[in-house]
Enzyme design. Structure first.
Site, PDB file in Angstrom:
ATOM      1  N   GLY A 163      34.935  41.656  40.341  1.00 65.88           N
ATOM      2  CA  GLY A 163      34.141  40.450  40.474  1.00 65.88           C
ATOM      3  C   GLY A 163      33.116  40.737  41.542  1.00 65.88           C
ATOM      4  O   GLY A 163      33.234  41.718  42.270  1.00 65.88           O
ATOM      5  N   CYS A 164      32.113  39.884  41.629  1.00 68.47           N
ATOM      6  CA  CYS A 164      31.087  40.123  42.634  1.00 68.47           C
ATOM      7  C   CYS A 164      31.606  39.609  43.977  1.00 68.47           C
ATOM      8  O   CYS A 164      31.365  40.176  45.019  1.00 68.47           O
ATOM      9  CB  CYS A 164      29.825  39.390  42.215  1.00 68.47           C
ATOM     10  SG  CYS A 164      28.375  39.921  43.079  1.00 68.47           S
ATOM     11  N   GLN A 165      32.372  38.523  43.928  1.00 69.14           N
ATOM     12  CA  GLN A 165      32.802  37.848  45.152  1.00 69.14           C
ATOM     13  C   GLN A 165      34.202  38.269  45.598  1.00 69.14           C
ATOM     14  O   GLN A 165      34.467  38.400  46.767  1.00 69.14           O
ATOM     15  CB  GLN A 165      32.802  36.329  44.923  1.00 69.14           C
ATOM     16  CG  GLN A 165      31.443  35.762  44.625  1.00 69.14           C
ATOM     17  CD  GLN A 165      30.682  35.417  45.876  1.00 69.14           C
ATOM     18  OE1 GLN A 165      31.204  35.482  46.979  1.00 69.14           O
ATOM     19  NE2 GLN A 165      29.430  35.042  45.733  1.00 69.14           N
ATOM     20  N   SER A 207      31.782  34.396  39.920  1.00 68.89           N
ATOM     21  CA  SER A 207      31.987  35.827  39.785  1.00 68.89           C
ATOM     22  C   SER A 207      33.117  36.333  40.684  1.00 68.89           C
ATOM     23  O   SER A 207      32.943  37.221  41.497  1.00 68.89           O
ATOM     24  CB  SER A 207      30.684  36.560  40.126  1.00 68.89           C
ATOM     25  OG  SER A 207      30.836  37.938  39.913  1.00 68.89           O
TER      26      SER A 207
END
Ligand SMILES: Cc1ncc(COP(=O)(O)O)c(C=O)c1O
Lengths: 145, 411
Positions: free
Chosen positions: A50-52, A118
């Site tokens: 994920g981005c986060q 994300s």
């Protein structure tokens, strides 16, 4: 309990909380309590990027059923994962393959599944279902073969 | 907070200009601390855009009729306003682009065509992805090599290392003016001087500088300067690339199409003069006029006062937030603009950000499009509170109390 019954149970459980803070405190507790994934599976292969935040997911067949373990580096994500695992772990692959996880929306946490977050959760749900579909297909092939 | 600048700064009136600041979020008045991602827009800018569509809209540089002339005049006046905003000596050096990202890509794709195998391009470790990837793509095409200025533990550039990286092989330096992830204000004058000594040209990414104070491209001494309008109260989809005339004239065009041509024939096409050579197709007219309105709005508040007000606010926020146990500020450069990046203990930024959001405080969490920088600090990301001149000490107080509560929940 079936997948639907487990979802209903969680919705019931969350009805006790009328304030966001209690709800999140509960999720954080769930995150802390989530049984740890075997560290051997906390690798690139099991990582859902994920981005986060990151999620690790491991699935193993047990007869007709699938067993899931998972982890995340963020505690709120981990709490939400624990709910997903609680619903889908130890359920028949054929059921997992066709399930709709409506409970997240019902308990007011749908925002965590939004693509802008994300956080890996959305991809994780998809991945769990894919495992279910793959396993169900295999069982089907064996039954027919 | 030192009340010197704050006292005379008309913050109440300013806040009233921003309709969105009156919003409630999760039952609380919105505390918007994500202006570094995109700023809010004052009514003056919104009105200008609406006015344009209601009264002046027609394609520019094309019609013989009065309305088209009016649109063209407004569009070119906007260019002049933006030239003045960064003290560009000649408004024809101001090219409309979609934003900072496009500005950098334009220079990499056109100016960069002259680079050869072994030529060196220097960026820094604190660059936004948009000032890394276009250069990597260029290096792949040309065989040029990317060199990286390291970042010190306090978030400043390692200028000694920069000096050592510079050589006769250096053809280009592209560095951020103000870091979006750390707030560091880089010594751009020195960076330009040092690059010019070895004959390299310099682009400065001004995305986080133009929203916070006066920028003077002539005083900086750079060759190119680019920024996005949406971060400085303007509409999305419009920004500026400024470049020195001689360089712009020496560059091949970027996109082909209408507007950028002098004469088109199948035997061969000749190109328009700058800036039009780089502005193929129908431009974002409302965007240009809206951005000029934003520049006018900020200028009317006095950019020096904005800078002072925000500096006081950042100092106050840093002092108050530092009182939270276990909180560490990521980026403690001696000169900073309007960004407070932080972590608390080993708490994940996603968790902190989520709990702040629940309390009506909008911050950004994650890597801020600076993955190499986060890796450099060995962290997954940060929580970033970024300020604009419409934020207040009350906003800071809300950030402090919301963070305190979040930390308690996560401990
Ligand atoms: C320092 C910096 N450079 C470049 C950009 C890219 O700007 P845009 O996405 O508007 O093109 C940003 C935006 O986040 C930024 O902060």
């Amino acid at each position: 309990m079936t997948i639907a019954e487990r979802q209903a149970e969680i919705i019931d459980e969350f009805e006790m909380f009328d304030d966001w803070m209690d709800k999140y405190e509960h999720i954080i507790e769930l995150g802390k309590d989530l049984p740890l994934i075997d560290s051997a599976f906390k690798d690139e292969e099991h990582k859902i990027r994920g981005c986060q935040s990151q999620v690790w997911l491991h699935a193993a067949p047990e007869g007709e059923k699938l067993r899931f373990t998972a982890d995340s580096d963020a505690i709120i994500t981990k709490g939400l994962i624990s709910l997903m695992v609680r619903v889908l772990d130890d359920q028949p692959a054929t059921e997992i393959a066709k399930t709709e996880l409506g409970f997240i929306e019902k308990i007011g946490l749908h925002e965590h599944l939004s693509p802008t977050r994300s956080n890996g959760l959305r991809s994780m749900v998809k991945q769990m279902k894919l495992y279910g579909i793959a396993q169900a297909a295999q069982q089907n092939a064996q039954a027919n073969g | 907070m030192q009340k010197t600048a704050a006292k005379s700064f008309p913050i109440e009136r300013i806040r009233a200009d921003f309709p969105i600041l009156q919003t409630e979020m999760n039952g609380k008045p919105l505390v918007f601390l994500d202006s570094a991602a995109s700023s809010q827009k004052p009514q003056q800018v919104l009105d200008t855009i609406e006015q344009y569509y209601e009264h002046d809209n027609a394609n520019v540089h094309r019609g013989v009729y009065a309305l088209s002339q009016r649109a063209t005049d407004a569009f070119e006046a906007a260019r002049k306003t933006m030239a003045a905003y960064i003290n560009a000596p000649d408004e024809h050096e101001v090219i409309w682009v979609r934003g900072c990202t496009e500005g950098i890509n334009l220079v990499a794709s056109t100016y960069g065509q002259r680079f050869k195998t072994g030529d060196e391009i220097i960026v820094s470790h604190m660059e936004h992805h948009s000032n890394i990837v276009p250069w990597q793509m260029l290096c792949e095409r040309t065989g040029a090599v990317l060199k990286v200025i390291p970042v010190l533990d306090n978030g400043e550039l390692d200028m000694t290392a920069y000096k050592e990286l510079l050589s006769e092989r250096t053809v280009f330096v592209s560095v951020v003016h103000v870091s979006n992830a750390l707030g560091t204000v880089n010594p751009v004058v020195e960076i330009c001087n040092m690059a010019h000594e070895v004959g390299a040209s310099v682009l400065i990414d001004g995305a986080q500088a133009t929203p916070h104070g006066k920028v003077d491209v002539q005083a900086i001494g750079c060759d190119f300067y680019t920024f996005s309008g949406h971060k400085m109260c303007g509409p999305t989809g419009q920004g500026i690339l400024w470049g020195k005339r001689a360089l712009l004239e020496s560059m091949p065009p970027y996109h082909g199409g209408g507007e950028m041509i002098d004469k088109v024939s199948f035997e061969g096409t000749t190109y328009n003069v700058i800036p039009f050579k780089f502005e193929a197709g129908t431009p974002n007219m409302a965007g240009a006029i809206g951005l000029a309105a934003a520049a006018d709005y900020m200028t009317s508040l006095d950019l020096d006062s904005i800078e002072q007000y925000e500096a006081d606010l950042l100092a106050y926020a840093t002092a108050e937030m530092s009182k939270i146990e276990g909180l560490r500020v990521i980026g403690t450069a001696s000169e900073k603009h309007s960004v407070l990046s932080f972590l608390v203990g080993d708490m994940h930024p996603y968790d902190l950000g989520t709990l702040l959001d629940k309390q009506g405080v909008a911050v950004r969490t994650g890597h801020h499009c600076c993955q190499p920088l986060m890796e450099r600090f060995g962290i997954p990301g940060t929580v970033r509170a970024s300020f604009a001149f419409y934020n207040t000490t009350e906003d800071v107080d809300r950030l402090v109390s919301a963070t305190t509560r979040a930390v308690k929940m996560l401990s």
